[in-house]
Design a protein around this motif. Structure first.
Motif, PDB file in Angstrom:
ATOM      1  N   GLN A 192       7.362   1.894  -0.502  1.00  0.00           N
ATOM      2  CA  GLN A 192       7.987   2.851  -1.417  1.00  0.00           C
ATOM      3  C   GLN A 192       8.694   2.140  -2.567  1.00  0.00           C
ATOM      4  O   GLN A 192       8.723   2.646  -3.694  1.00  0.00           O
ATOM      5  CB  GLN A 192       8.976   3.746  -0.652  1.00  0.00           C
ATOM      6  N   LYS A 193       9.265   0.984  -2.286  1.00  0.00           N
ATOM      7  CA  LYS A 193       9.941   0.239  -3.338  1.00  0.00           C
ATOM      8  C   LYS A 193       8.944  -0.232  -4.399  1.00  0.00           C
ATOM      9  O   LYS A 193       9.204  -0.120  -5.607  1.00  0.00           O
ATOM     10  CB  LYS A 193      10.686  -0.960  -2.744  1.00  0.00           C
ATOM     11  N   ILE A 194       7.803  -0.750  -3.956  1.00  0.00           N
ATOM     12  CA  ILE A 194       6.773  -1.175  -4.907  1.00  0.00           C
ATOM     13  C   ILE A 194       6.256   0.034  -5.688  1.00  0.00           C
ATOM     14  O   ILE A 194       6.014  -0.044  -6.905  1.00  0.00           O
ATOM     15  CB  ILE A 194       5.621  -1.897  -4.175  1.00  0.00           C
ATOM     16  N   TYR A 195       6.115   1.164  -4.997  1.00  0.00           N
ATOM     17  CA  TYR A 195       5.681   2.392  -5.674  1.00  0.00           C
ATOM     18  C   TYR A 195       6.639   2.748  -6.805  1.00  0.00           C
ATOM     19  O   TYR A 195       6.217   3.051  -7.935  1.00  0.00           O
ATOM     20  CB  TYR A 195       5.594   3.552  -4.669  1.00  0.00           C
ATOM     21  N   LEU A 218      -0.273   7.968  -7.177  1.00  0.00           N
ATOM     22  CA  LEU A 218      -0.250   9.099  -6.250  1.00  0.00           C
ATOM     23  C   LEU A 218       0.722   8.791  -5.119  1.00  0.00           C
ATOM     24  O   LEU A 218       0.614   7.755  -4.475  1.00  0.00           O
ATOM     25  CB  LEU A 218      -1.650   9.365  -5.706  1.00  0.00           C
ATOM     26  N   LYS A 219       1.659   9.703  -4.893  1.00  0.00           N
ATOM     27  CA  LYS A 219       2.700   9.482  -3.894  1.00  0.00           C
ATOM     28  C   LYS A 219       2.129   9.632  -2.497  1.00  0.00           C
ATOM     29  O   LYS A 219       1.533  10.656  -2.144  1.00  0.00           O
ATOM     30  CB  LYS A 219       3.832  10.489  -4.095  1.00  0.00           C
ATOM     31  N   MET A 220       2.325   8.613  -1.672  1.00  0.00           N
ATOM     32  CA  MET A 220       1.847   8.624  -0.294  1.00  0.00           C
ATOM     33  C   MET A 220       3.015   8.907   0.641  1.00  0.00           C
ATOM     34  O   MET A 220       4.153   8.507   0.376  1.00  0.00           O
ATOM     35  CB  MET A 220       1.234   7.270   0.072  1.00  0.00           C
ATOM     36  N   ASP A 255       8.998  11.569   0.512  1.00  0.00           N
ATOM     37  CA  ASP A 255      10.193  11.033  -0.143  1.00  0.00           C
ATOM     38  C   ASP A 255       9.938  11.143  -1.645  1.00  0.00           C
ATOM     39  O   ASP A 255       9.121  10.402  -2.192  1.00  0.00           O
ATOM     40  CB  ASP A 255      10.415   9.576   0.262  1.00  0.00           C
ATOM     41  N   PRO A 256      10.592  12.068  -2.347  1.00  0.00           N
ATOM     42  CA  PRO A 256      10.252  12.312  -3.757  1.00  0.00           C
ATOM     43  C   PRO A 256      10.761  11.255  -4.725  1.00  0.00           C
ATOM     44  O   PRO A 256      10.476  11.333  -5.918  1.00  0.00           O
ATOM     45  CB  PRO A 256      10.920  13.670  -4.040  1.00  0.00           C
ATOM     46  N   ARG A 257      11.495  10.258  -4.231  1.00  0.00           N
ATOM     47  CA  ARG A 257      12.016   9.231  -5.127  1.00  0.00           C
ATOM     48  C   ARG A 257      10.884   8.500  -5.842  1.00  0.00           C
ATOM     49  O   ARG A 257       9.883   8.152  -5.234  1.00  0.00           O
ATOM     50  CB  ARG A 257      12.868   8.220  -4.351  1.00  0.00           C
ATOM     51  N   GLY A 258      11.063   8.282  -7.126  1.00  0.00           N
ATOM     52  CA  GLY A 258      10.082   7.531  -7.900  1.00  0.00           C
ATOM     53  C   GLY A 258       9.039   8.383  -8.596  1.00  0.00           C
ATOM     54  O   GLY A 258       8.351   7.904  -9.491  1.00  0.00           O
TER      55      GLY A 258
END
Length: 347
Positions: free
Chosen positions: A58-61, A75-77, A313-316
């Motif tokens: 998630q951090k890399i995303y 695309l959010k996984m 997790d909608p962050r990012g």
């Protein structure tokens, strides 16, 4: 931008943000990036001092999504997307994959809904449309003023072309007026009737649709290739319908709508569900789980997304500004199951 330039750009962005100490970077051969047509691989060299888990993914995303915007949208996984690599080197035989689409989602702006006639398809954004034949139920949630009603009217205009419609509007608001203008059956409360009476009337309509499902199932048993005209029950402001109901009446409502959600797809009977929130007190969990088009409008955070997107997790995620914006997920073999930023059509 060429793939080599894009790789160098991503390496620089991730190197600078991922490790402030500079001990675990691509410069120390700790990881590499491979740019593909549909996304990029982040390739760690193992053993590594990085703990490679969902948090790192998630951090890399979050780093890459903003760095790539607006040329690409990651695309959010919901979980870590790990892929094997074809190499004999044990240290780099796996990668974290980050899928993307080119550009960013764009709002569909049309002069008239007539211009979007395209068989049984619903156009949702530029380059995004869905076949209604593959829809089970559509669920739309959002706070007051988020654009739910406007989007609902667009869907009604579109679905009306190829489906019989029944509209349930507890506020006697824009959906009821739309139904009156189009000579479509609408159920709304009468000043001389109690709320329990109104919901009992809704239950009668749902019961009729359930009987239709059973009748169509019998026809399919005889002729599996039988085609039916779509039937759609649109329920606006469901929270307003169920709030304060007695348990027996709510239980009947929940049972009927659950059966329609579970059995309706094969018989072309669909639900279009709209509410400020769609938690378990508003709709049975089984109904939400059967919906394969999910839209959250308005404020986007972990609290508002917990019911339609419980694992997200909608962050990012870069959410577009303006009314009628939010997130969409289409769960269908033709589409990846990831969540996308969404901009409702305007016409």
């Amino acid at each position: 931008m060429e793939k080599y330039q894009l790789r160098q750009y991503l390496l620089q962005a991730i190197n600078m943000a991922l490790d402030s100490n500079g001990t675990e970077t691509s410069y120390t051969n700790s990881f590499d990036i491979q740019v593909l047509d549909k996304g990029f691989n982040w390739i760690p060299r193992i053993p590594s001092s990085f703990i490679i888990n969902v948090d790192l993914y998630q951090k890399i995303y979050e780093i890459a999504n903003l760095a790539l915007y607006p040329q690409f949208t990651l695309l959010k996984m919901n979980n870590m997307y790990t892929v094997p690599l074809k190499t004999q080197d044990l240290h780099v035989q796996r990668a974290l994959f980050f899928p993307w689409i080119e550009g960013i989602p764009e709002r569909l702006i049309i002069d008239s809904n007539e211009s979007q006639q395209d068989g049984h398809y619903i156009h949702l954004m530029k380059n995004l449309k869905i076949s209604y034949e593959k829809v089970t139920s559509i669920a739309i949630a959002g706070n007051s003023g988020s654009g739910k009603s406007y989007f609902l009217n667009y869907l009604l205009d579109t679905i009306y072309r190829f489906s019989n419609l029944t509209i349930i509007d507890p506020k006697m608001d824009s959906p009821a007026r739309w139904a009156r203008a189009h000579n479509v059956k609408a159920i709304f409360p009468d000043a001389n009737r109690s709320k329990a009476d109104f919901v009992s009337q809704i239950n009668e309509v749902l019961s009729e649709k359930l009987q239709l499902i059973h009748a169509r199932q019998k026809q399919l048993y005889i002729n599996p290739k039988q085609k039916f005209k779509a039937e759609t029950i649109a329920l606006d402001e469901i929270l307003s319908i169920v709030e304060g109901l007695s348990k027996p009446i709510y239980s009947s409502f929940a049972s009927l709508i659950s059966q329609i959600a579970l059995l309706g797809r094969s018989t072309s009977v669909h639900l279009l569900l709209v509410s400020q929130r769609l938690d378990h007190t508003t709709l049975p969990t089984s109904v939400r789980e059967q919906a394969n088009v999910l839209v959250q409008l308005g404020n986007i955070n972990s609290r508002t997304t917990q019911f339609l997107f419980p694992d997200l997790d909608p962050r990012g995620i870069v959410i577009p500004l303006g009314k009628g914006t939010g997130l969409i997920q289409i769960i269908d073999p033709d589409y990846p199951a990831q969540v996308l930023p969404f901009l409702a059509p305007t016409y």
